[in-house]
Each structure stands twice: as C-alpha cells, then as structure tokens.
Design a protein around this motif. Structure first.
Motif, mmCIF file in Angstrom:
data_model
loop_
_atom_site.group_PDB
_atom_site.id
_atom_site.type_symbol
_atom_site.label_atom_id
_atom_site.label_comp_id
_atom_site.label_asym_id
_atom_site.label_seq_id
_atom_site.Cartn_x
_atom_site.Cartn_y
_atom_site.Cartn_z
ATOM 1 N N THR A 101 0.853 -1.186 0.000
ATOM 2 C CA THR A 101 0.000 0.000 0.000
ATOM 3 C C THR A 101 0.889 1.236 0.000
ATOM 4 O OG1 THR A 101 -1.807 -1.122 1.166
ATOM 5 C CG2 THR A 101 -1.761 1.275 1.256
ATOM 6 N N ASP A 102 0.717 2.085 -1.015
ATOM 7 C CA ASP A 102 1.530 3.292 -1.160
ATOM 8 C C ASP A 102 3.020 2.972 -1.162
ATOM 9 O OD1 ASP A 102 -0.703 4.941 -1.293
ATOM 10 O OD2 ASP A 102 -0.826 5.112 0.887
ATOM 11 N N VAL A 103 3.389 1.902 -1.837
ATOM 12 C CA VAL A 103 4.799 1.525 -2.026
ATOM 13 C C VAL A 103 5.295 2.149 -3.326
ATOM 14 C CG1 VAL A 103 6.383 -0.410 -2.387
ATOM 15 C CG2 VAL A 103 4.494 -0.628 -0.766
ATOM 16 N N SER A 104 6.525 2.638 -3.324
ATOM 17 C CA SER A 104 7.074 3.222 -4.546
ATOM 18 C C SER A 104 8.381 2.540 -4.927
ATOM 19 C CB SER A 104 7.301 4.727 -4.379
ATOM 20 O OG SER A 104 8.302 4.991 -3.432
ATOM 21 N N ALA A 117 -0.209 -11.791 -6.896
ATOM 22 C CA ALA A 117 -0.774 -12.294 -5.638
ATOM 23 C C ALA A 117 -0.439 -11.412 -4.448
ATOM 24 C CB ALA A 117 -0.331 -13.729 -5.356
ATOM 25 N N SER A 118 0.061 -10.187 -4.705
ATOM 26 C CA SER A 118 0.244 -9.245 -3.602
ATOM 27 C C SER A 118 -1.114 -8.644 -3.233
ATOM 28 C CB SER A 118 1.233 -8.144 -3.977
ATOM 29 O OG SER A 118 0.807 -7.449 -5.139
ATOM 30 N N ARG A 119 -1.179 -8.025 -2.043
ATOM 31 C CA ARG A 119 -2.430 -7.443 -1.555
ATOM 32 C C ARG A 119 -2.271 -5.937 -1.386
ATOM 33 N NH1 ARG A 119 -2.849 -8.873 3.663
ATOM 34 N NH2 ARG A 119 -0.639 -9.442 3.778
ATOM 35 N N GLY A 120 -3.309 -5.255 -0.942
ATOM 36 C CA GLY A 120 -3.228 -3.838 -0.662
ATOM 37 C C GLY A 120 -3.717 -2.977 -1.810
ATOM 38 N N THR A 121 -3.552 -1.666 -1.647
ATOM 39 C CA THR A 121 -4.074 -0.725 -2.643
ATOM 40 C C THR A 121 -3.137 -0.492 -3.803
ATOM 41 O OG1 THR A 121 -3.194 1.168 -1.404
ATOM 42 C CG2 THR A 121 -5.437 0.461 -0.891
ATOM 43 N N GLY A 122 -1.905 -1.017 -3.746
ATOM 44 C CA GLY A 122 -1.046 -0.927 -4.912
ATOM 45 C C GLY A 122 0.271 -0.217 -4.676
#
Length: 223
Positions: A101-104, A117-122
C-alpha cells in the motif's frame, strides 16, 4: 539499533531485534539473513547486499531501501505500507501475499520480479526495469508510470484504467485480460501489437504514429 558495515550474512535476526527501536543498516552484508517475522517498521537499508535476504512476514511499514540489493529477496506475506525502494536491485524478488500500500519503486532493477498475488491498494513505478516481471492481477489504476520497461513481462489481468504510460515499453508483453480503458499510451512504445494486445488496448488513447504503425502491420496504408 544502528548497523554500519557489518557482516550479518546467514544470521537469524527475526526475533533478535527490539521491536520498540528503529533500525538502520548501512553498507551491511545481509546475504541470506533471516528477518522472518521481524519488526522493521521505519527501518533504513542503505547500500546493503540483500542477496536472498528473507523478509517474509516482516513488518516493514515505513521502511526505506536505498541502493544495494540482490537476487531473490523474499518479501512474501510481509507488510509494506509507505515503503520506498530507490535504485535497488530487486531482480527475481518475491512479493507474493505481501501487503503493498503506497509503495514506490524508483530507479529499480526488477528483472523477473514477481508481484502477482500481492495485496493492498497498490504501488507506484518510475524509471525501473521490469523485463520478464510478473504483475499478474495487480492494479495500477490511475497511476502515472514513467520510464518503465515492461518487455516480456506478464501483465495478465492488470488494471491500467486511466493510467498514463510515459516513456514506457510494452515490447513482447503478455496482456491477457489486461485493461487499459481510458489509459494514455501516447508516450509508450507498443512494439508490434497482435490481436490480443489490441483487444487489451480497447478504450485507450494512442497517437497518430502508433495508429499508422498498427494499420501498416495489417497491410493498410494511411495517407
């Protein structure tokens, strides 16, 4: 705790790091270091060797990775919220089951990286090489993606709705059930779109040069 220039390779540190502290690793050798389940929120990894480092199930919220890296880093089932990767070698890294989530990812080498297959908002991508990467099912909806190579990557089932791809390459990319509705592809190298790619590009915006190349490949001349 601060670690500077230390050889921590092949050590099991998952349950040896105090959870109430913020940890800093600079110029450390973390080859096959085991951080399984470790509390690493806010940790800093700068110019570290991360060859086959194990971060599975670790809490990495707010962590920052700068420089360094290595092959086959494992982030499976880890928590990565507000994490930054800058100029890191993440080739063949595994993110399956991770919370992203909020990874850059900026300026990263991500050849063969598996984000499916990762999770979160992206996550956000910029100036990175994702040749042969697997992003199957990931959402990059509405993102501005700049300077990214997706050559021979698997983007099956990805959502690029309303995304802008600027100075990106989609050569040999697998686009089965990928969505580009209202995406701006005018700044992307589309390669030689086959029928499957053209179906994926339905609803996207392309420029005249790209349209002419697509028609020319089908024997149609535009005057």
């Amino acid at each position: 705790m601060n670690f500077d220039g230390e050889d921590l390779s092949h050590k099991a540190l998952g349950d040896r790091l105090p959870s109430e502290e913020t940890h800093t690793f600079r110029d450390c050798d973390l080859t096959e270091t085991d951080f399984w389940g470790a509390s690493l929120a806010g940790a800093r990894f700068t110019s570290c060797v991360l060859e086959q480092t194990d971060f599975r199930k670790a809490d990495l919220d707010g962590a920052a990775f700068t420089g360094g890296g290595g092959m086959r880093i494992r982030f499976n089932d880890a928590d990565l919220i507000d994490v930054t990767f800058t100029d890191v070698d993440l080739s063949s890294a595994q993110f399956g089951g991770a919370l992203l989530t909020d990874v850059s990812f900026t300026g990263c080498r991500m050849i063969g990286t598996a984000l499916t297959a990762s999770r979160g908002t992206g996550f956000k991508l910029s100036r990175s090489n994702l040749t042969l990467a697997n992003l199957g099912g990931c959402s990059l909806r509405g993102e501005h993606i700049e300077g990214v190579r997706f050559d021979d990557a698997d983007l099956s089932g990805c959502d690029f709705t309303e995304a802008v791809l600027d100075d990106c390459r989609l050569i040999g990319t697998r686009l089965l059930n990928t969505t580009f509705a209202k995406a701006d592809l005018r700044g992307a190298d589309l390669g030689q779109p086959d029928d499957a790619k053209l179906r994926a590009f339905a609803g996207a915006v392309i420029n005249q040069t790209q349209a002419k190349a697509i028609l020319a490949a089908r024997g149609i001349t535009v005057l």
